[in-house]
Design a protein around this motif. Structure first.
Motif, PDB file in Angstrom:
ATOM      1  N   THR A 100      97.746 -38.735 -57.663  1.00  0.00           N
ATOM      2  CA  THR A 100      97.091 -39.335 -56.497  1.00  0.00           C
ATOM      3  C   THR A 100      98.134 -39.801 -55.492  1.00  0.00           C
ATOM      4  O   THR A 100      97.983 -39.596 -54.282  1.00  0.00           O
ATOM      5  N   GLY A 101      99.201 -40.404 -56.005  1.00  0.00           N
ATOM      6  CA  GLY A 101     100.301 -40.828 -55.127  1.00  0.00           C
ATOM      7  C   GLY A 101     100.944 -39.642 -54.426  1.00  0.00           C
ATOM      8  O   GLY A 101     101.246 -39.696 -53.229  1.00  0.00           O
ATOM      9  N   LEU A 102     101.151 -38.556 -55.170  1.00  0.00           N
ATOM     10  CA  LEU A 102     101.719 -37.342 -54.568  1.00  0.00           C
ATOM     11  C   LEU A 102     100.796 -36.780 -53.490  1.00  0.00           C
ATOM     12  O   LEU A 102     101.256 -36.361 -52.423  1.00  0.00           O
ATOM     13  N   ALA A 103      99.488 -36.775 -53.771  1.00  0.00           N
ATOM     14  CA  ALA A 103      98.530 -36.289 -52.778  1.00  0.00           C
ATOM     15  C   ALA A 103      98.592 -37.149 -51.512  1.00  0.00           C
ATOM     16  O   ALA A 103      98.557 -36.624 -50.394  1.00  0.00           O
ATOM     17  N   ALA A 104      98.708 -38.459 -51.698  1.00  0.00           N
ATOM     18  CA  ALA A 104      98.800 -39.351 -50.540  1.00  0.00           C
ATOM     19  C   ALA A 104     100.077 -39.082 -49.747  1.00  0.00           C
ATOM     20  O   ALA A 104     100.052 -39.075 -48.508  1.00  0.00           O
ATOM     21  N   LEU A 105     101.179 -38.841 -50.431  1.00  0.00           N
ATOM     22  CA  LEU A 105     102.443 -38.540 -49.743  1.00  0.00           C
ATOM     23  C   LEU A 105     102.357 -37.225 -48.977  1.00  0.00           C
ATOM     24  O   LEU A 105     102.848 -37.127 -47.844  1.00  0.00           O
ATOM     25  N   VAL A 106     101.757 -36.211 -49.593  1.00  0.00           N
ATOM     26  CA  VAL A 106     101.588 -34.920 -48.907  1.00  0.00           C
ATOM     27  C   VAL A 106     100.755 -35.114 -47.642  1.00  0.00           C
ATOM     28  O   VAL A 106     101.095 -34.603 -46.566  1.00  0.00           O
ATOM     29  N   LEU A 107      99.689 -35.876 -47.769  1.00  0.00           N
ATOM     30  CA  LEU A 107      98.818 -36.118 -46.615  1.00  0.00           C
ATOM     31  C   LEU A 107      99.555 -36.906 -45.533  1.00  0.00           C
ATOM     32  O   LEU A 107      99.523 -36.553 -44.355  1.00  0.00           O
ATOM     33  N   MET A 108     100.256 -37.944 -45.947  1.00  0.00           N
ATOM     34  CA  MET A 108     100.885 -38.859 -44.995  1.00  0.00           C
ATOM     35  C   MET A 108     102.117 -38.256 -44.311  1.00  0.00           C
ATOM     36  O   MET A 108     102.339 -38.478 -43.130  1.00  0.00           O
ATOM     37  N   PHE A 109     102.920 -37.499 -45.071  1.00  0.00           N
ATOM     38  CA  PHE A 109     104.197 -37.042 -44.525  1.00  0.00           C
ATOM     39  C   PHE A 109     104.250 -35.553 -44.185  1.00  0.00           C
ATOM     40  O   PHE A 109     105.220 -35.096 -43.594  1.00  0.00           O
ATOM     41  N   LEU A 110     103.224 -34.805 -44.542  1.00  0.00           N
ATOM     42  CA  LEU A 110     103.211 -33.384 -44.199  1.00  0.00           C
ATOM     43  C   LEU A 110     101.992 -33.034 -43.354  1.00  0.00           C
ATOM     44  O   LEU A 110     102.127 -32.577 -42.222  1.00  0.00           O
ATOM     45  N   VAL A 111     100.813 -33.289 -43.887  1.00  0.00           N
ATOM     46  CA  VAL A 111      99.591 -32.841 -43.226  1.00  0.00           C
ATOM     47  C   VAL A 111      99.355 -33.584 -41.912  1.00  0.00           C
ATOM     48  O   VAL A 111      99.224 -32.952 -40.851  1.00  0.00           O
ATOM     49  N   LEU A 112      99.276 -34.898 -41.971  1.00  0.00           N
ATOM     50  CA  LEU A 112      98.954 -35.654 -40.745  1.00  0.00           C
ATOM     51  C   LEU A 112      99.994 -35.486 -39.636  1.00  0.00           C
ATOM     52  O   LEU A 112      99.618 -35.291 -38.476  1.00  0.00           O
ATOM     53  N   PRO A 113     101.307 -35.525 -39.932  1.00  0.00           N
ATOM     54  CA  PRO A 113     102.267 -35.306 -38.837  1.00  0.00           C
ATOM     55  C   PRO A 113     102.173 -33.923 -38.197  1.00  0.00           C
ATOM     56  O   PRO A 113     102.293 -33.788 -36.979  1.00  0.00           O
ATOM     57  N   LYS A 114     101.939 -32.903 -39.016  1.00  0.00           N
ATOM     58  CA  LYS A 114     101.828 -31.554 -38.449  1.00  0.00           C
ATOM     59  C   LYS A 114     100.533 -31.415 -37.647  1.00  0.00           C
ATOM     60  O   LYS A 114     100.508 -30.758 -36.613  1.00  0.00           O
ATOM     61  N   GLN A 115      99.460 -32.038 -38.118  1.00  0.00           N
ATOM     62  CA  GLN A 115      98.228 -32.043 -37.337  1.00  0.00           C
ATOM     63  C   GLN A 115      98.462 -32.767 -36.010  1.00  0.00           C
ATOM     64  O   GLN A 115      98.020 -32.298 -34.959  1.00  0.00           O
ATOM     65  N   GLN A 116      99.145 -33.892 -36.058  1.00  0.00           N
ATOM     66  CA  GLN A 116      99.433 -34.660 -34.835  1.00  0.00           C
ATOM     67  C   GLN A 116     100.242 -33.819 -33.853  1.00  0.00           C
ATOM     68  O   GLN A 116      99.992 -33.857 -32.646  1.00  0.00           O
ATOM     69  N   ALA A 117     101.200 -33.048 -34.353  1.00  0.00           N
ATOM     70  CA  ALA A 117     102.021 -32.195 -33.478  1.00  0.00           C
ATOM     71  C   ALA A 117     101.163 -31.142 -32.777  1.00  0.00           C
ATOM     72  O   ALA A 117     101.361 -30.864 -31.589  1.00  0.00           O
ATOM     73  N   VAL A 118     100.211 -30.578 -33.495  1.00  0.00           N
ATOM     74  CA  VAL A 118      99.328 -29.578 -32.894  1.00  0.00           C
ATOM     75  C   VAL A 118      98.442 -30.232 -31.838  1.00  0.00           C
ATOM     76  O   VAL A 118      98.275 -29.701 -30.732  1.00  0.00           O
ATOM     77  N   VAL A 119      97.869 -31.383 -32.168  1.00  0.00           N
ATOM     78  CA  VAL A 119      97.007 -32.097 -31.215  1.00  0.00           C
ATOM     79  C   VAL A 119      97.803 -32.447 -29.956  1.00  0.00           C
ATOM     80  O   VAL A 119      97.315 -32.277 -28.831  1.00  0.00           O
TER      81      VAL A 119
END
Length: 163
Positions: A95-114
């Motif tokens: 769960t911690g790993l999933a949160a890290l993936v979301l926080m440091f990979l998914v959300l920043p890359k989504q933010q860059a696209v937006v």
């Protein structure tokens, strides 16, 4: 008390993690279409960009709500007396790993696209488009981690509760 906490934990998981997983999984495909429409100046560029912003917002909001899942899970585990169980510890780590993936990979890359779609001065549409494969991989890892956690929660290998 355990049944109440377990029910709240399951509701939080369904209500929060489901939308994050779906929105994050849909984002790369929609982002690719929106970036292509913006680059080509197509008529659907504004609509495509709007759908990407909505998916990003869903991912952000429900990720925050998703914090309730491990909190309620830990509370449930304490009441049930299974805090030291290997399946639970493994689930917490994943769960911690999933949160890290979301926080440091998914959300920043989504933010860059937006940001690229919004035409922000520091945003680079080419870089944002180039990161979509990493974003797709990140959302896949996030989904896989949650799938494994779900299986561990159901199967509970080595559990002595026989439930």
């Amino acid at each position: 008390m355990a049944k109440l906490l377990l029910s709240l934990h399951l509701l939080a998981a369904i209500i929060a993690i489901g939308p994050v997983t779906v929105a994050a999984s849909m984002f790369p495909r929609k982002a690719q279409a929106a970036l292509a429409a913006a680059d080509g100046g197509g008529a659907g560029a504004a609509e495509s960009a709007a759908s990407v912003r909505v998916l990003f917002r869903i991912t952000q909001v429900y990720a925050g709500i998703g914090l309730a899942v491990p909190v309620l899970g830990i509370g449930t585990a304490q009441v049930m007396g299974v805090m030291g169980s290997p399946w639970l510890i493994t689930s917490l780590v994943l769960t911690g790993l999933a949160a890290l993936v979301l926080m440091f990979l998914v959300l920043p890359k989504q933010q860059a696209v937006v940001a690229a779609l919004a035409g922000e001065p520091d945003a680079d549409p080419v870089k944002a488009a180039g990161s979509l494969k990493q974003l797709t991989m990140g959302t896949g890892m996030f989904s896989l981690l949650w799938a494994v956690v779900t299986v561990l929660m159901v199967v509970r290998p080595g559990s002595s509760t026989h439930a």
